[in-house]
Design a protein around this motif. Structure first.
Motif, PDB file in Angstrom:
ATOM      1  N   ASP A 176       0.782  -1.252   0.175  1.00 38.04           N
ATOM      2  CA  ASP A 176      -0.324  -0.377   0.048  1.00 38.04           C
ATOM      3  C   ASP A 176       0.954   1.521   0.129  1.00 38.04           C
ATOM      4  N   LEU A 177       2.042   1.061   0.841  1.00 40.75           N
ATOM      5  CA  LEU A 177       2.970   2.381   0.730  1.00 40.75           C
ATOM      6  C   LEU A 177       3.654   2.576  -0.673  1.00 40.75           C
ATOM      7  N   GLY A 178       3.488   1.994  -1.695  1.00 42.72           N
ATOM      8  CA  GLY A 178       4.517   1.642  -2.914  1.00 42.72           C
ATOM      9  C   GLY A 178       6.265   1.360  -2.614  1.00 42.72           C
ATOM     10  N   CYS A 179       6.224   0.228  -1.810  1.00 38.83           N
ATOM     11  CA  CYS A 179       7.378  -0.577  -1.777  1.00 38.83           C
ATOM     12  C   CYS A 179       8.189  -1.013  -2.876  1.00 38.83           C
ATOM     13  N   VAL A 180       9.131  -0.487  -2.877  1.00 38.26           N
ATOM     14  CA  VAL A 180      10.007  -1.694  -4.422  1.00 38.26           C
ATOM     15  C   VAL A 180      11.357  -2.337  -3.780  1.00 38.26           C
ATOM     16  N   GLY A 181      11.252  -3.401  -5.010  1.00 42.46           N
ATOM     17  CA  GLY A 181      12.647  -3.377  -4.511  1.00 42.46           C
ATOM     18  C   GLY A 181      13.032  -4.316  -3.195  1.00 42.46           C
ATOM     19  N   PRO A 182      14.505  -4.205  -2.145  1.00 41.25           N
ATOM     20  CA  PRO A 182      14.493  -5.627  -1.757  1.00 41.25           C
ATOM     21  C   PRO A 182      13.878  -5.056  -0.130  1.00 41.25           C
ATOM     22  N   MET A 183      13.000  -4.100   0.000  1.00 45.91           N
ATOM     23  CA  MET A 183      12.233  -3.935   0.752  1.00 45.91           C
ATOM     24  C   MET A 183      10.801  -4.177   0.822  1.00 45.91           C
ATOM     25  N   LEU A 184       9.839  -4.537  -0.542  1.00 40.73           N
ATOM     26  CA  LEU A 184       9.175  -5.346  -0.561  1.00 40.73           C
ATOM     27  C   LEU A 184       9.468  -6.384  -0.630  1.00 40.73           C
ATOM     28  N   ARG A 185      10.574  -7.241  -1.168  1.00 41.87           N
ATOM     29  CA  ARG A 185      10.170  -8.085  -0.947  1.00 41.87           C
ATOM     30  C   ARG A 185      10.438  -9.152   0.321  1.00 41.87           C
ATOM     31  N   ALA A 186      11.696  -8.388   0.884  1.00 50.59           N
ATOM     32  CA  ALA A 186      11.847  -8.130   2.482  1.00 50.59           C
ATOM     33  C   ALA A 186      10.515  -8.761   3.508  1.00 50.59           C
ATOM     34  N   SER A 187       8.991  -8.204   2.723  1.00 49.98           N
ATOM     35  CA  SER A 187       7.633  -7.894   3.360  1.00 49.98           C
ATOM     36  C   SER A 187       6.675  -9.184   3.100  1.00 49.98           C
ATOM     37  N   GLY A 188       7.663 -10.099   1.681  1.00 49.19           N
ATOM     38  CA  GLY A 188       6.522 -10.901   1.254  1.00 49.19           C
ATOM     39  C   GLY A 188       6.038 -11.315  -0.284  1.00 49.19           C
ATOM     40  N   VAL A 189       6.350  -9.323  -1.075  1.00 48.77           N
ATOM     41  CA  VAL A 189       5.662  -9.697  -1.892  1.00 48.77           C
ATOM     42  C   VAL A 189       7.027 -10.104  -3.325  1.00 48.77           C
ATOM     43  N   ALA A 190       6.361 -10.457  -4.111  1.00 54.27           N
ATOM     44  CA  ALA A 190       7.602 -11.547  -4.025  1.00 54.27           C
ATOM     45  C   ALA A 190       7.188 -10.590  -6.182  1.00 54.27           C
ATOM     46  N   GLN A 191       7.883  -9.088  -6.424  1.00 57.73           N
ATOM     47  CA  GLN A 191       7.560  -8.330  -7.045  1.00 57.73           C
ATOM     48  C   GLN A 191       9.489  -8.770  -7.379  1.00 57.73           C
ATOM     49  N   ASP A 192       9.502  -8.412  -8.618  1.00 58.30           N
ATOM     50  CA  ASP A 192      10.859  -7.815  -9.404  1.00 58.30           C
ATOM     51  C   ASP A 192      10.653  -6.951 -10.633  1.00 58.30           C
ATOM     52  N   MET A 193      11.352  -5.834 -10.784  1.00 62.28           N
ATOM     53  CA  MET A 193      11.081  -5.834 -12.223  1.00 62.28           C
ATOM     54  C   MET A 193      11.765  -6.608 -13.385  1.00 62.28           C
ATOM     55  N   ARG A 194      12.471  -7.402 -13.100  1.00 63.30           N
ATOM     56  CA  ARG A 194      13.521  -8.304 -13.975  1.00 63.30           C
ATOM     57  C   ARG A 194      12.372  -9.068 -14.771  1.00 63.30           C
ATOM     58  N   THR A 195      11.550  -9.618 -13.917  1.00 65.13           N
ATOM     59  CA  THR A 195      10.202 -10.434 -14.415  1.00 65.13           C
ATOM     60  C   THR A 195       9.797 -10.034 -15.476  1.00 65.13           C
ATOM     61  N   LEU A 196      10.361  -8.740 -15.875  1.00 63.36           N
ATOM     62  CA  LEU A 196       8.437  -8.187 -17.275  1.00 63.36           C
ATOM     63  C   LEU A 196       9.739  -8.779 -18.243  1.00 63.36           C
ATOM     64  N   LYS A 225      14.272 -12.043 -20.925  1.00 63.18           N
ATOM     65  CA  LYS A 225      13.606 -12.541 -21.610  1.00 63.18           C
ATOM     66  C   LYS A 225      14.072 -14.815 -21.998  1.00 63.18           C
ATOM     67  N   ASP A 226      15.311 -14.849 -21.775  1.00 65.27           N
ATOM     68  CA  ASP A 226      15.803 -15.666 -21.785  1.00 65.27           C
ATOM     69  C   ASP A 226      16.701 -16.411 -20.569  1.00 65.27           C
ATOM     70  N   ILE A 227      16.677 -15.369 -19.029  1.00 65.37           N
ATOM     71  CA  ILE A 227      17.223 -15.634 -18.329  1.00 65.37           C
ATOM     72  C   ILE A 227      16.210 -15.609 -17.340  1.00 65.37           C
ATOM     73  N   GLY A 228      15.419 -16.960 -16.957  1.00 67.50           N
ATOM     74  CA  GLY A 228      14.905 -17.251 -15.312  1.00 67.50           C
ATOM     75  C   GLY A 228      15.251 -16.023 -14.296  1.00 67.50           C
ATOM     76  N   ASN A 245       0.321  -6.792 -10.721  1.00 67.90           N
ATOM     77  CA  ASN A 245       0.425  -7.847 -11.338  1.00 67.90           C
ATOM     78  C   ASN A 245       1.558  -7.423 -12.339  1.00 67.90           C
ATOM     79  N   SER A 246       2.740  -6.201 -11.970  1.00 76.05           N
ATOM     80  CA  SER A 246       3.496  -6.505 -13.451  1.00 76.05           C
ATOM     81  C   SER A 246       2.925  -5.858 -14.033  1.00 76.05           C
ATOM     82  N   ARG A 247       1.928  -5.095 -14.286  1.00 74.01           N
ATOM     83  CA  ARG A 247       1.188  -4.765 -15.667  1.00 74.01           C
ATOM     84  C   ARG A 247       1.028  -3.180 -15.191  1.00 74.01           C
ATOM     85  N   LEU A 248       1.550  -2.712 -15.621  1.00 73.49           N
ATOM     86  CA  LEU A 248       1.368  -1.213 -15.621  1.00 73.49           C
ATOM     87  C   LEU A 248       0.465  -0.027 -16.440  1.00 73.49           C
ATOM     88  N   ALA A 249      -0.224   0.249 -15.566  1.00 68.40           N
ATOM     89  CA  ALA A 249      -1.446   1.332 -16.424  1.00 68.40           C
ATOM     90  C   ALA A 249      -1.640   2.816 -15.518  1.00 68.40           C
TER      91      ALA A 249
END
Lengths: 358, 131
Positions: free
Chosen positions: A209-229, A235-238, B49-53
């Protein structure tokens, strides 16, 4: 209970860069924190009116001395999207390798500062000793230690030959071994655990909700990493985001420690799979249109919002850096903590004021 | 050109649209402003879910007003103070209002329609007074 306001920063032993907090305390407990930033705001976004879009790669790289390469890379990606430039695959793999080297040296720098903040001087020195080896690789392959200068619109400026790659991978083995020793101390030492565990807890929902990103977000259990884009060679290296559930200072430390080895694995894959071919294509014309590019810097998601109207100068160059996004969460977790824990909490967001004051 | 969708909205629908994003579980990614010859364009970007809008709001005039979304996304106050300090957009109801002192600038509103040297900067908003 009477309240006292204690100024924290802009000059403080744990702050390499200036940020100020007014800490309202009752006895030794922090009840409120109010930030002041903007001491070194440079107005780099305004420079887009004077520097053309090609020159601006140099400006983007100089937003920060630690995540310099990924700033340049993200800017180039955004321009390449606007101009529909197809970057050669070899250049994408090289960008990926340099980006991960950049992440390793940033995390090692942070680990050193963290150890220093805890009073663990020998661990600080070992972290920076190993970081020096990473900087040597960066210097050998790009010519620069802080500002790589190797990314350009349409590709990269420098290549790595087979011997360089072989030597780099050998050196990476030695670095990985050193990092295993250091991170074992960070994660298993009782004094480190008791200093960091349960401190500055940020629950998962609040981190989101506070818009965290990076290790700060992931250390709270949110699995978000922009490299997955899937930008560059991702795209070749998971990439599987490194997460922890606890959301405390220790978890943020643990996420960064684990990401060191994740980056080593990515570099190995990138350099083992690197395709032959050109490292750049010629780019002509001027950009037109609008795009928002996102990549994962060491501190988290960086956002480049570019708007162009077909002239040499961008109509708008806007950067949202990860530290800027993590500041509200830092302010959220400070109330309730002991005054002595403030430096630890501030350090665990890995604040980069250069980025925030772009 | 841009693969990420941008929805054009009006001032009247801003808060409802942002509230809908919040209820859908979106993360606020950024709020950015662009100065155009006769207006300021605000872009509110969200991630799901990693989609931007993004939501796009066009505000005519030199010093337009806009309601704060910090009642919906608490973290928006930093973006909104920044937009005020750099673009001269008046944001009403910010959760934390730095009153023009988020950044220490050499000129007021560098991205505003007019720019003038800054007066000596005041202090940041005071924390809770000492009792």
């Amino acid at each position: 209970m009477p309240r006292t306001i204690i100024p924290f920063g802009p000059q403080h032993p744990v702050l390499p860069e200036p940020i100020h907090l007014d800490l309202v305390v009752e006895d030794e407990k922090v009840v409120e924190a109010r930030p002041s930033i903007g001491f070194v705001h440079r107005g780099l976004e305004k420079l887009a009116e004077k520097k053309d879009y090609v020159e601006f790669v140099y400006v983007a790289e100089r937003i920060c001395g630690i995540c310099s390469f990924i700033h340049g890379q993200t800017y180039c990606q955004a321009i390449e999207t606007l101009m529909n430039v197809q970057v050669p695959p070899r250049a994408l793999y090289l960008r990926t390798a340099w980006g991960e080297l950049s992440r390793i040296h940033s995390h090692l720098l942070w680990l050193g500062l963290m150890a220093d903040g805890m009073g663990f001087e020998s661990l600080f020195m070992h972290s920076w000793r190993v970081r020096e080896k990473v900087l040597n690789i960066i210097e050998a392959t790009t010519g620069g230690r802080v500002i790589f200068g190797s990314c350009k619109i349409g590709g990269v400026r420098r290549d790595m030959n087979a011997e360089t790659i072989r030597n780099l991978l050998q050196e990476l083995d030695a670095i990985e071994k050193d990092m295993r020793q250091i991170t074992r101390v960070f994660l298993d030492d009782n004094s480190v655990k008791s200093r960091l565990s349960g401190i500055g807890v940020l629950p998962k929902q609040e981190a989101h909700d506070l818009g965290c990103v990076g290790p700060m977000l992931r250390a709270s259990g949110v699995a978000q990493d922009m490299r997955t884009l899937g930008y560059a060679a991702f795209k070749d290296i998971g990439v599987e985001p490194v997460t922890r559930a606890e959301g405390d200072c220790y978890a943020r430390c643990a996420v960064r420690c684990e990401e060191l080895f994740q980056s080593v694995g990515i570099i190995r894959q990138a350099l083992e799979k690197i395709p032959d071919g050109d490292i750049a294509v010629k780019v002509t014309g001027n950009p037109a249109g609008e795009t928002i590019a996102r990549t994962e810097q060491p501190r988290g998601e960086v956002v480049y919002h570019l708007k162009a109207n077909g002239t040499k100068n961008l109509q708008r160059f806007r950067v949202r850096t990860p530290t800027f996004a993590n500041l509200p969460a830092m302010l959220k977790v400070l109330p309730g903590c002991d005054l002595a824990d403030v430096p630890m909490i501030v350090l665990t967001i890995d604040p980069c004021i250069s980025c925030a004051e772009r | 050109m841009n693969p990420e969708p941008i929805e054009l909205i009006t001032l009247d629908t801003l808060l409802d649209k942002v509230r809908a994003k919040r209820e859908a579980g979106c993360r606020l990614v950024q709020v950015s402003a662009t100065r155009l010859p006769d207006q300021v364009e605000l872009t509110y970007s969200f991630d799901l879910n990693s989609r931007l809008a993004s939501l796009r709001l066009s505000l005519p005039g030199a010093a337009p007003r806009v309601p704060s979304i910090s009642g919906i996304y608490g973290c928006a106050f930093l973006y909104e103070n920044e937009i005020h300090d750099l673009f001269n957009v008046q944001v009403d109801g910010m959760a934390v209002d730095f009153k023009g002192n988020l950044y220490k600038l050499a000129v007021r509103f560098p991205f505003g329609s007019t720019q003038a040297p800054c007066a000596p900067t005041g202090a940041a908003p005071a924390a809770t007074p000492t009792q």
